[in-house]
Enzyme design. Structure first.
Site, short mmCIF file in Angstrom:
data_model
loop_
_atom_site.label_atom_id
_atom_site.label_comp_id
_atom_site.label_asym_id
_atom_site.label_seq_id
_atom_site.Cartn_x
_atom_site.Cartn_y
_atom_site.Cartn_z
N ASP A 258 21.33 -6.55 32.45
CA ASP A 258 20.46 -7.91 31.79
C ASP A 258 19.02 -7.46 32.06
O ASP A 258 18.15 -9.26 33.24
CB ASP A 258 20.92 -9.29 31.78
CG ASP A 258 19.95 -10.40 30.18
OD1 ASP A 258 18.67 -9.33 29.94
OD2 ASP A 258 19.41 -11.25 30.45
N ASP B 108 22.72 -10.46 42.04
CA ASP B 108 21.13 -10.59 41.97
C ASP B 108 20.48 -10.74 43.26
O ASP B 108 20.65 -10.76 44.56
CB ASP B 108 20.87 -12.52 41.16
CG ASP B 108 19.27 -12.55 40.30
OD1 ASP B 108 19.25 -12.21 38.67
OD2 ASP B 108 18.36 -12.01 41.08
N PHE C 254 22.13 -8.66 37.25
CA PHE C 254 21.06 -9.46 37.09
C PHE C 254 21.26 -10.59 36.77
O PHE C 254 21.00 -11.88 35.73
CB PHE C 254 20.18 -8.45 35.73
CG PHE C 254 19.97 -6.74 36.38
CD1 PHE C 254 19.02 -6.73 37.03
CD2 PHE C 254 20.55 -6.18 35.89
CE1 PHE C 254 18.49 -5.68 37.62
CE2 PHE C 254 20.73 -4.72 36.21
CZ PHE C 254 19.89 -4.30 37.03
N CYS D 83 14.54 -5.71 27.68
CA CYS D 83 13.90 -7.15 27.12
C CYS D 83 12.13 -6.18 27.36
O CYS D 83 10.98 -6.80 27.12
CB CYS D 83 13.97 -8.35 28.08
SG CYS D 83 12.89 -7.89 29.35
N ARG E 37 24.57 -14.68 25.42
CA ARG E 37 25.69 -15.47 26.25
C ARG E 37 27.51 -15.67 24.98
O ARG E 37 27.84 -15.84 26.02
CB ARG E 37 25.37 -16.47 27.09
CG ARG E 37 23.91 -16.20 28.33
CD ARG E 37 24.22 -17.73 29.28
NE ARG E 37 23.07 -18.30 28.17
CZ ARG E 37 21.21 -18.38 28.13
NH1 ARG E 37 21.01 -16.86 28.96
NH2 ARG E 37 20.10 -18.77 27.34
N1 SAH Z 1 20.83 -12.96 32.70
C1 SAH Z 1 20.49 -13.66 32.62
C2 SAH Z 1 18.81 -14.08 33.22
C3 SAH Z 1 18.17 -12.44 34.11
S1 SAH Z 1 16.02 -12.17 34.12
C4 SAH Z 1 20.63 -15.11 31.96
O1 SAH Z 1 21.25 -14.79 30.81
O2 SAH Z 1 19.77 -16.57 32.82
C5 SAH Z 1 16.31 -10.63 35.50
C6 SAH Z 1 17.49 -11.20 37.01
O3 SAH Z 1 17.15 -10.01 37.31
C7 SAH Z 1 16.05 -11.88 37.56
O4 SAH Z 1 17.03 -13.08 38.06
C8 SAH Z 1 16.02 -11.51 38.88
O5 SAH Z 1 15.91 -11.95 40.25
C9 SAH Z 1 16.96 -9.65 38.68
N2 SAH Z 1 16.45 -9.01 39.22
C10 SAH Z 1 15.22 -7.83 39.79
N3 SAH Z 1 15.25 -6.44 39.64
C11 SAH Z 1 16.88 -7.15 39.99
C12 SAH Z 1 17.82 -5.69 41.37
N4 SAH Z 1 17.30 -4.60 41.37
N5 SAH Z 1 19.27 -6.27 41.36
C13 SAH Z 1 19.10 -7.20 41.39
N6 SAH Z 1 18.50 -8.00 40.87
C14 SAH Z 1 17.49 -8.29 39.79
#
Ligand code: SAH
Length: 391
Positions: free
Chosen positions: A295, A245, A223, A335, A207
């Site tokens: 992410d 998201d 995401f 991940c 970040r």
């Molecule tokens: N970058 C964030 C963590 C991301 S976790 C941080 O630093 O805190 C992954 C996220 O992707 C989750 O919030 C989940 O709700 C979302 N997600 C999963 N599949 C998705 C999709 N197809 N489109 C949009 N969001 C999605």
């Protein structure tokens, strides 16, 4: 303690301090779920002590090697002690205190949010010893207010453990949201229902790295979860941040997190959408960005699922690469533990080739330092990322 004897020729990995003994490597002996067992080679050498799990493919998880004995308070205090720097510096009040196998406590994850320690126990041995672990955390974590458990983790079923909800093992009931800070940003953490134990601490370093290229930029945080990368971009003076998201709860919390911070005039936009579809919409409408963060959640949960996952990674990266302005940056992550760094970079190269653009790698990223990986346990290395610039 029951004795487990390994099959001939199957002791070398334990010799090299790998913590897992698979069912096929056990020649003799058994025990109950979570019981401590002494592990011997076929020639009678004592290899150490492990936690037995009759239902799991990983039959024994080692907690001590060679002649060492096991002391849970000592293991917990050593793991917490390795994070001493986090308690004296003022960058954050949220830190992973125990990173499972790599900290010598297999299947034990402990994240601490402003004194509220949240544990996940994903091995039979971790479950059997959780009271002792909780007592040790109360004792050794500086200013520990509570030790809580999140047992809503699917991996537990592989160990024959039930999936439950949230409970307080020791100390006080945490508030509905625990407020944490990281760098100049503040976040509310839902320790009961949030993803993992509530927050993606593993992305802390990334970040900050990504924030550093966001001054004046138009940023897409795909995401976004509760807004982490996007709020770092805002703190760094981004012109506009779009947080995308699929989860309305995550976005609602992202908005509340925005309100906790200061604005330098960044325009904030929140979009509840599927990223795969949203990127296509941007392509079709000709929208461009200076910085894009990708992410995604884990696409590959096993080696078998890797090929399909690779197609997903290539798809979103190819689309994002095409949406960047000249000199724009893409911060992209995987991940999936099953996907190696090499393979991830291969997918990125293929995506760049298909996008018809040149890119340079500005930074490579990995899980933050409080998520260390034992050299003898490469499986613990799951998060990889790259900051690449379109040239
Ligand atoms: N970058 C964030 C963590 C991301 S976790 C941080 O630093 O805190 C992954 C996220 O992707 C989750 O919030 C989940 O709700 C979302 N997600 C999963 N599949 C998705 C999709 N197809 N489109 C949009 N969001 C999605």
């Amino acid at each position: 303690m029951e004795r487990i004897v390994l099959a001939k020729g199957r002791d070398w990995s334990v010799h090299n301090r790998h913590p897992w003994v698979f069912g096929g490597a056990v020649a003799e002996g058994s025990a109950g779920p979570g019981e401590s067992v002494e592990v011997f080679s076929s020639s009678g050498e004592r290899l150490g002590v492990g936690w037995y799990s009759p239902k799991s493919e990983i039959r024994v998880r080692m907690v001590a090697f060679g002649a060492d004995e096991v002391s849970i308070p000592a293991l917990v205090s050593a793991s917490v002690g390795r994070r001493a720097d986090f308690f004296v510096n003022s960058y954050t009040n949220a830190v992973r205190l125990v990173n499972a196998e790599s900290d010598g406590l297999p299947g034990v994850v402990v994240d601490c949010y402003d004194g509220y320690a949240v544990c996940q126990f994903t091995s039979a041995g971790a479950e059997a010893n959780k009271r002792e672990i909780a007592d040790a955390l109360m004792k050794y974590v500086p200013m520990c207010r509570a030790v809580c458990e999140r047992s809503d983790v699917r991996e537990r079923t592989k160990e024959g453990l039930e999936c439950g909800g949230f409970s307080v093992l020791a100390g006080e009931e945490p508030p509905e949201f625990v407020e944490i800070f990281e760098g100049g940003c503040k976040f509310l953490v839902d320790v009961r229902n949030g993803h993992k134990t509530g927050f993606y601490l593993d992305q802390r370093d990334a970040r900050a790295i990504v924030g550093a290229v966001c001054n004046g930029a138009e940023v897409l945080n795909a995401f976004s979860y509760t807004g982490g990368f996007g709020l770092f971009a805002r703190a760094a003076g981004a012109a506009k941040v779009t947080q995308v998201d699929i989860s309305s709860e995550a976005l609602a919390l992202a908005k509340r997190n925005e309100a906790l911070g200061h604005s330098c005039g960044t325009e904030m936009e929140y979009v509840e959408a599927d990223v795969f579809e949203y990127l296509r919409k941007c392509r079709d409408s000709g929208r461009k960005f200076d910085v894009i963060v990708l992410d995604p959640p884990k696409f590959a949960s096993s080696h078998r699922a890797l090929e399909r996952a690779a197609r997903g990674y290539k798809d979103i990266n190819l689309l994002a690469m095409k949406l960047l302005r000249a000199n724009g940056c893409l911060a992209t992550f995987s991940c999936s533990g099953a996907m190696s760094r090499e393979f991830f970079f291969k997918v990125l190269s293929q995506a760049a080739a298909d996008a018809g653009r040149g890119f340079q790698v500005v930074s490579t990223m990995r899980q933050a330092a409080d998520h260390p990986v034992a050299l003898s346990f490469p499986e613990g290395f799951y998060l990889k990322g790259a900051l690449i610039r379109a040239i």
